[in-house]
Design a protein around this motif. Structure first.
Motif, PDB file in Angstrom:
ATOM      1  N   PHE A  38      19.755  -7.691  34.401  1.00 59.84           N
ATOM      2  CA  PHE A  38      19.287  -6.449  35.070  1.00 59.84           C
ATOM      3  C   PHE A  38      18.607  -5.562  34.098  1.00 59.84           C
ATOM      4  N   SER A  39      18.985  -5.165  32.812  1.00 57.47           N
ATOM      5  CA  SER A  39      18.368  -4.308  32.038  1.00 57.47           C
ATOM      6  C   SER A  39      16.955  -4.726  31.637  1.00 57.47           C
ATOM      7  N   THR A  40      16.554  -6.019  31.601  1.00 51.98           N
ATOM      8  CA  THR A  40      15.197  -6.245  31.105  1.00 51.98           C
ATOM      9  C   THR A  40      14.381  -6.088  32.393  1.00 51.98           C
ATOM     10  N   ASP A  41      15.056  -6.510  33.367  1.00 49.92           N
ATOM     11  CA  ASP A  41      14.033  -6.321  34.809  1.00 49.92           C
ATOM     12  C   ASP A  41      13.977  -4.769  34.749  1.00 49.92           C
ATOM     13  N   VAL A  42      14.683  -3.965  34.725  1.00 52.79           N
ATOM     14  CA  VAL A  42      14.709  -2.549  34.760  1.00 52.79           C
ATOM     15  C   VAL A  42      13.778  -2.063  33.616  1.00 52.79           C
TER      16      VAL A  42
ATOM     17  N   ALA B 185      14.896   6.736  35.886  1.00 53.68           N
ATOM     18  CA  ALA B 185      16.200   7.262  35.347  1.00 53.68           C
ATOM     19  C   ALA B 185      17.411   6.545  35.732  1.00 53.68           C
ATOM     20  N   MET B 186      17.502   6.287  37.071  1.00 56.29           N
ATOM     21  CA  MET B 186      18.735   5.650  37.621  1.00 56.29           C
ATOM     22  C   MET B 186      18.703   4.430  36.864  1.00 56.29           C
ATOM     23  N   GLY B 187      17.596   3.670  37.220  1.00 58.55           N
ATOM     24  CA  GLY B 187      17.708   2.277  36.476  1.00 58.55           C
ATOM     25  C   GLY B 187      18.257   1.964  35.275  1.00 58.55           C
ATOM     26  N   THR B 188      17.659   3.097  34.361  1.00 57.68           N
ATOM     27  CA  THR B 188      17.911   3.045  32.971  1.00 57.68           C
ATOM     28  C   THR B 188      19.357   3.613  32.832  1.00 57.68           C
ATOM     29  N   GLU B 189      20.022   4.313  33.357  1.00 58.57           N
ATOM     30  CA  GLU B 189      21.366   4.685  33.132  1.00 58.57           C
ATOM     31  C   GLU B 189      22.335   3.618  33.590  1.00 58.57           C
ATOM     32  N   ALA B 190      21.889   2.842  34.542  1.00 58.92           N
ATOM     33  CA  ALA B 190      22.901   2.023  35.279  1.00 58.92           C
ATOM     34  C   ALA B 190      22.720   0.618  34.310  1.00 58.92           C
ATOM     35  N   ALA B 191      21.468   0.445  33.928  1.00 58.65           N
ATOM     36  CA  ALA B 191      21.365  -0.645  32.790  1.00 58.65           C
ATOM     37  C   ALA B 191      22.213  -0.451  31.651  1.00 58.65           C
ATOM     38  N   ARG B 192      22.036   0.687  31.024  1.00 56.47           N
ATOM     39  CA  ARG B 192      22.966   1.310  29.921  1.00 56.47           C
ATOM     40  C   ARG B 192      24.320   0.996  30.090  1.00 56.47           C
TER      41      ARG B 192
ATOM     42  N   MET C 240      11.049  -3.632  32.444  1.00 56.28           N
ATOM     43  CA  MET C 240       9.753  -4.012  32.999  1.00 56.28           C
ATOM     44  C   MET C 240       9.240  -3.054  34.105  1.00 56.28           C
ATOM     45  N   LYS C 241      10.235  -2.719  34.960  1.00 54.10           N
ATOM     46  CA  LYS C 241      10.030  -1.791  36.129  1.00 54.10           C
ATOM     47  C   LYS C 241       9.518  -0.218  35.487  1.00 54.10           C
ATOM     48  N   VAL C 242      10.408   0.137  34.528  1.00 51.15           N
ATOM     49  CA  VAL C 242      10.127   1.434  34.181  1.00 51.15           C
ATOM     50  C   VAL C 242       8.891   1.477  33.187  1.00 51.15           C
ATOM     51  N   ALA C 243       8.591   0.542  32.473  1.00 48.32           N
ATOM     52  CA  ALA C 243       7.476   0.599  31.649  1.00 48.32           C
ATOM     53  C   ALA C 243       6.353   0.662  32.356  1.00 48.32           C
ATOM     54  N   THR C 244       6.335  -0.383  33.735  1.00 50.41           N
ATOM     55  CA  THR C 244       5.107  -0.500  34.692  1.00 50.41           C
ATOM     56  C   THR C 244       4.899   0.909  35.332  1.00 50.41           C
ATOM     57  N   ASP C 245       6.032   1.637  35.614  1.00 48.49           N
ATOM     58  CA  ASP C 245       5.862   3.072  36.340  1.00 48.49           C
ATOM     59  C   ASP C 245       5.442   4.002  35.307  1.00 48.49           C
ATOM     60  N   ALA C 246       6.132   3.956  34.201  1.00 49.53           N
ATOM     61  CA  ALA C 246       5.603   4.890  33.116  1.00 49.53           C
ATOM     62  C   ALA C 246       4.151   4.871  33.102  1.00 49.53           C
ATOM     63  N   VAL C 247       3.412   3.619  32.900  1.00 54.04           N
ATOM     64  CA  VAL C 247       1.897   3.468  32.784  1.00 54.04           C
ATOM     65  C   VAL C 247       1.071   4.065  34.288  1.00 54.04           C
TER      66      VAL C 247
END
Ligand code: CAA
Length: 414
Positions: free
Chosen positions: A325-329, A289-296, A331-338
């Motif tokens: 930044f947002s595309t690295d986020v 959530a932190m990564g997504t919000e910072a990217a947004r 990838m990381k968020v999608a990996t963690d979601a899996v």
């Protein structure tokens, strides 16, 4: 600077959200599996006027701007990242005309794009010219009132679906800085063909193709801006405008994956409790959530900067930062979601695997994240002169006589 969300932008985002809920998410798996374009959703986007977002008012658009474009793309990508790019790539293909075209060219092509009657594609990359966008080999040679285009383009997103193609061609092989010109090629022009539709890991609902040009004759009036040699600058300016769009796609994708991970973790029980009550899962959700919000907010900042001062040289740096930044986020968020989904996440039965597959290309297209870091660093280093007041705080032995690259440096220590 202030980031202002106009009422118009929020209305457009609301409309996009509704289309995403009704026409995109429920069919995302179907189009992914079949590798087919979702024409129904594209028609809904067109009828709702969302293609007008990136077109100026004088040419049939609503002039809502880059921040609005980011808000709309984010909503669509939240449901299906592939559909997010299927939408945003129309802006990428249109920007060379919007930013560099003549008045007549804008009048000729933009109204039909704004209406959703014509789709657009951007033909820059080639087999041997990806990151090195100056190394193109597709040629356009003058012949009377026309140009004759020959060669092959690679990875044209929307290829086949699009009606209008902004094609970057070598028009002066002897020049270093003025080699390239951008020329519009319309679908159906004899000799212009889609030869290979790629079989992709992700974003499978949007075609990515090879476009082939075999003695394609186009009138000289299709030369964007009417001046030869402006193509590389048009390409770079276009990417500065479009990168917040791909960054918004990443924010949408990250939010989509995060929402699924939260929903799942609240229902899935292990050790007698929902896994969302386990601290290690909570930490993952919090980081996502932190990564997504910072990217947004970095995306909104980059987009608002372009809207408020389109010629500011720092727009390029911020667009690259937002994209990287947002595309690295994502990838990381999608990996963690899996990871949160565990075994279920690895299965194609659920959309989370598709979020993971779709995320990878975000770090590659519209300039790899290595290129974005290069663009950012070049801006930082170019602006280093403004930091000379800090020189007294850095080691004196590094205060060498300044030398141009390649020249000898006088070292006061020796
Ligand atoms: N705006 C305007 N002009 C610019 C510019 C910018 N942002 N950046 C550079 N320029 C100008 C420079 O001022 C210079 O002009 P002069 O020659 O007059 O001095 C000229 O362009 C050359 O600049 P560089 O020397 O910096 O160029 P370079 O060869 O070192 O390349 C690069 C720079 C940043 C690596 C660039 O090649 C680049 O962005 N590469 C990536 C390309 C890319 O993003 N491709 C993706 C295509 S789209 C896609 O992915 C497909 C899809 O459909 C989604």
């Amino acid at each position: 600077m202030n980031i202002v969300f106009s009422e118009q932008a929020e209305e457009l985002a609301k409309t996009a959200r509704k289309i995403a809920d009704e026409h995109v998410r429920p069919f995302a798996a179907k189009y992914d599996k079949a590798q087919e374009y979702n024409f129904d959703a594209a028609r809904a986007v067109g009828s709702a006027g969302l293609f007008r977002t990136f077109i100026p008012e004088e040419y049939g658009g609503n002039g809502a701007g880059i921040l609005a474009l980011a808000r709309v793309t984010e909503q669509l990508a939240q449901a299906d990242s592939g559909f997010g790019v299927a939408f945003a790539v129309n802006a990428l293909g249109s920007f060379p005309i919007i930013l560099g075209g003549t008045e007549e060219q804008k009048q000729e092509w933009l109204p039909a794009i704004a209406n959703g009657d014509k789709m657009v594609a951007f033909c820059l990359s080639e087999k041997y010219a990806g990151s090195d966008a100056q190394g193109l080999s597709v040629t356009a040679v003058e012949d009377g009132d026309d140009y004759i285009i020959n060669g092959e383009k690679k990875w044209t997103t929307n290829g086949g679906v699009a009606d209008i193609y902004s094609v970057f061609c070598v028009t002066d092989p002897s020049s270093k800085s003025r080699r390239i010109s951008a020329i519009v090629v319309e679908k159906g022009t004899p000799g212009f063909e889609v030869k290979k539709v790629e079989d992709k890991m992700g974003i499978r609902c949007v075609p990515v193709v090879e476009t082939h040009f075999d003695n394609v004759r186009v009138p000289k009036r299709n030369l964007i801006g009417g001046r030869l040699g402006m193509g590389f600058k048009h390409a770079m300016a276009t990417l500065d405008y479009a990168r917040p769009g791909v960054a918004a796609q990443a924010v949408g994708a990250a939010q989509g994956a995060l929402d699924l991970a939260i929903a799942y973790s609240n229902r899935r029980k292990q050790f007698g409790a929902p896994i969302s009550s386990h601290q290690m899962v909570q930490a993952m959700l919090a980081d996502m959530a932190m990564g997504t919000e910072a990217a947004r907010w970095l995306v909104y900042r980059a987009a608002a900067g372009i809207d408020s001062n389109p010629t500011d040289v720092t727009n390029s740096k911020l667009a690259a930062m937002a994209k990287c930044f947002s595309t690295d986020v994502a990838m990381k968020v999608a990996t963690d979601a899996v990871q949160v989904f565990g075994g279920y996440g690895f299965m194609e039965d659920y959309p989370i695997a598709k979020f993971f597959r779709d995320a990878k290309i975000l770090q590659i297209y519209e300039g790899t994240n290595q290129v974005q870091r290069m663009v950012i660093a070049r801006h930082l280093i170019r602006a280093a002169g403004s930091l000379e007041h800090l020189n007294e705080y850095i080691p004196q032995e590094t205060q060498l006589t300044y030398a141009e690259p390649g020249q000898a440096v006088e070292n006061h220590n020796t």
